[in-house]
Design a protein around this motif. Structure first.
Motif: not given
Length: 132
Positions: A17-23, A79-84, A107-108, A113-115
């Motif tokens: 999530a932090k990677k997404a938040i940064e962007v 909705v965008i999915g980020v697999p962990v 969307a995946c 890849n949160g960014a």
């Protein structure tokens, strides 16, 4: 109003999530972060999605990765999915997210890849702002 809602299935997904938040922060886009499990908190998740004013949802989930599909079943918003990479190198989560049934699109992006999820959310937001 938050343009992007980021939902993690577990607090353990915070690094992604932090990677997404940064962007999103770099782009000046507002966001909200929640930890809501599709399995452990289905009613809270339903309420949150139904009442959210976000334009796009980023969902971060591992293992069975039900979260993105459940969110997509509750909203018409993107909705965008980020697999962990929790188990099996993240392939279990990746396959779960990309194999959604017809009418429940998600969307995946790549594993962890949160960014890229945030970059995709920004493109969705820009495309929506160009509507007549």
């Amino acid at each position: 109003m938050h343009k992007v809602a980021i939902i993690m299935g577990s607090k353990n997904d915070e690094r992604i999530a932090k990677k997404a938040i940064e962007v999103l922060d770099d782009a000046g886009v507002s966001w909200e972060l929640r930890v809501l499990s599709a399995h452990r908190q289905p009613e809270e998740l339903r309420e949150y999605v139904k009442n959210s004013d976000a334009d796009v949802f980023i969902t971060i989930a591992g293992l069975s990765a039900a979260l993105p599909g459940v969110v997509a079943s509750l909203t018409e918003k993107p909705v965008i999915g980020v697999p962990v990479s929790a188990k099996l190198g993240g392939l279990d989560a990746l396959l779960s997210i990309v194999q959604m049934p017809s009418g429940v699109p998600v969307a995946c992006v790549g594993i962890d890849n949160g960014a890229n999820a945030a970059h995709l959310a920004l493109r969705v937001l820009r495309a929506g702002s160009r509507r007549p």
